[in-house]
Design a protein around this motif. Structure first.
Motif, short mmCIF file in Angstrom:
data_model
loop_
_atom_site.label_atom_id
_atom_site.label_comp_id
_atom_site.label_asym_id
_atom_site.label_seq_id
_atom_site.Cartn_x
_atom_site.Cartn_y
_atom_site.Cartn_z
N SER A 221 11.90 -0.63 -0.02
CA SER A 221 10.79 -1.01 1.30
C SER A 221 11.42 -2.30 2.03
O SER A 221 11.99 -3.36 1.14
N LEU B 116 3.22 1.64 0.98
CA LEU B 116 3.92 2.73 -0.96
C LEU B 116 2.81 3.00 -1.42
O LEU B 116 1.79 2.34 -1.50
N LYS B 117 3.21 4.35 -2.32
CA LYS B 117 1.78 5.01 -3.59
C LYS B 117 1.58 3.81 -3.68
O LYS B 117 2.21 2.99 -4.78
N ALA C 139 4.05 4.41 -7.43
CA ALA C 139 5.52 4.37 -6.48
C ALA C 139 6.80 3.94 -7.44
O ALA C 139 6.26 2.59 -8.23
N TYR D 292 11.75 1.75 -8.33
CA TYR D 292 13.22 1.86 -6.56
C TYR D 292 12.26 2.32 -5.71
O TYR D 292 12.92 1.29 -5.00
N CYS D 293 11.53 2.27 -5.10
CA CYS D 293 10.63 2.45 -3.57
C CYS D 293 10.24 0.99 -3.24
O CYS D 293 10.88 0.32 -2.12
N ASN D 294 10.48 0.06 -4.84
CA ASN D 294 10.13 -1.59 -3.82
C ASN D 294 11.55 -2.02 -2.83
O ASN D 294 11.71 -2.55 -1.68
N GLU E 74 7.27 10.95 -3.13
CA GLU E 74 7.34 9.80 -4.28
C GLU E 74 6.90 8.05 -4.03
O GLU E 74 6.10 7.79 -4.64
N CYS E 75 7.72 7.54 -3.09
CA CYS E 75 7.61 6.31 -2.12
C CYS E 75 5.88 5.97 -0.81
O CYS E 75 5.71 5.10 -1.84
N LEU F 18 12.69 11.44 -2.19
CA LEU F 18 12.08 9.61 -1.74
C LEU F 18 11.23 9.57 -1.64
O LEU F 18 10.37 8.39 -1.40
N ARG F 19 10.49 10.37 0.04
CA ARG F 19 9.55 9.97 0.75
C ARG F 19 8.00 10.80 -0.46
O ARG F 19 6.85 10.07 -0.21
#
Length: 285
Positions: free
Chosen positions: A256, A244-245, A248, A251-253, A224-225, A221-222
């Protein structure tokens, strides 16, 4: 608390109350009936240093302006004198045994061992689970089992990190002094740290395999995000917020702070619409 909360979405009930609030089971039960009660404790030494730094207690007391020595050491050397200078009632609660205060012990009773023991016993009966900050991943695995969740339900990445300028070094004297100031907190922490490992043992043989699986998912997760090279300074220089990247996954949003803001704004908008509908209904009547 009940007066300040937004009403639940139409036709719904609250699923969770996640808030910084001194614990009062009777009051919270009015907001969420038959809840599972959970809190988290942190070792008093690291917790006290964190409060001192994040809340900028040295600046509030003008310690940095009066001496070139370590302001945290200066404060710990004469906490009685400095505490008398604090007029703000909230800050007063932060400077001694704040964690057991949040669990339910009045400030004036911190040195009453009988009342301290009573509050710890009451907390043992009222809380279904107490997470330990130093073993956060382990705590989440236990929480997952308690609430019958999946691994996806406990995924996280760090949102905010205290600015390094607000950190202070430790030595043996500081550690001992902090424990003297926070005896009730330390007793509370020791009790629930012990019961925590009992819960780990009761989990069964799969605990360490589940923990390893969870940490592998967190690492993915880390990677990728999270943009590890950048951060945003917020809260008047107190926090370094995660960024975030650029590429990213979507789903990372959701994990966050922006994801939580979206949910909060949606609830506010829906609540406003509901209030407007009710007002129009009354006018039509």
């Amino acid at each position: 608390m009940a007066k300040q909360l937004l009403p639940p979405l139409p036709g719904k009930q609250y699923n969770m109350l996640v808030s910084h609030v001194p614990f009062n089971k009777l009051a919270i039960d009015k907001v969420i009936r038959n809840a599972t009660y959970i809190t988290i404790l942190r070792h008093p030494v690291s917790n006290y240093e964190s409060i001192f730094g994040f809340m900028k207690i040295a600046s509030y007391l003008n310690i940095e302006q009066n001496t070139s020595q370590d302001p945290f050491h200066m404060f710990l050397s004469n906490t009685t004198m400095y505490s008398k200078r604090i007029k703000d009632s909230y800050r007063k609660t932060l400077l001694s045994n704040r964690q057991i205060f949040d669990v339910g012990l009045d400030l004036k009773n911190h040195n009453n061992e009988t009342l301290v023991d009573n509050v710890i016993q009451q907390a043992s009966e009222e809380f279904d689970f107490v997470l330990i900050a130093e073993y956060f991943d382990e705590s989440l695995v236990l929480l997952k089992k308690l609430l019958c969740w999946d691994f996806e339900d406990i995924m996280y990445f760090r949102q905010n990190k205290r600015n390094n300028k607000l950190r202070f070094e430790f030595d043996d004297w500081k550690r001992q002094r902090i424990l003297e100031i926070n005896k009730a907190d330390y007793k509370l922490y020791q009790h629930f740290n012990k019961t925590f490992w009992h819960k780990v043992a009761a989990y069964g043989e799969t605990f360490h395999n589940d923990l390893a699986t969870f940490r592998g998912m967190l690492q993915k997760l880390r990677s990728e995000c999270v943009d590890e090279e950048r951060f945003k300074i917020q809260s008047r220089g107190r926090m370094n917020s995660t960024i975030l990247k650029n590429n990213a996954p979507a789903y990372c949003n959701a994990l966050s702070k922006e994801g939580f803001d979206i949910l909060a704004n949606r609830q506010k908008a829906t609540s406003s619409d509901l209030a407007m509908d009710q007002s129009l209904s009354q006018l039509q009547k």
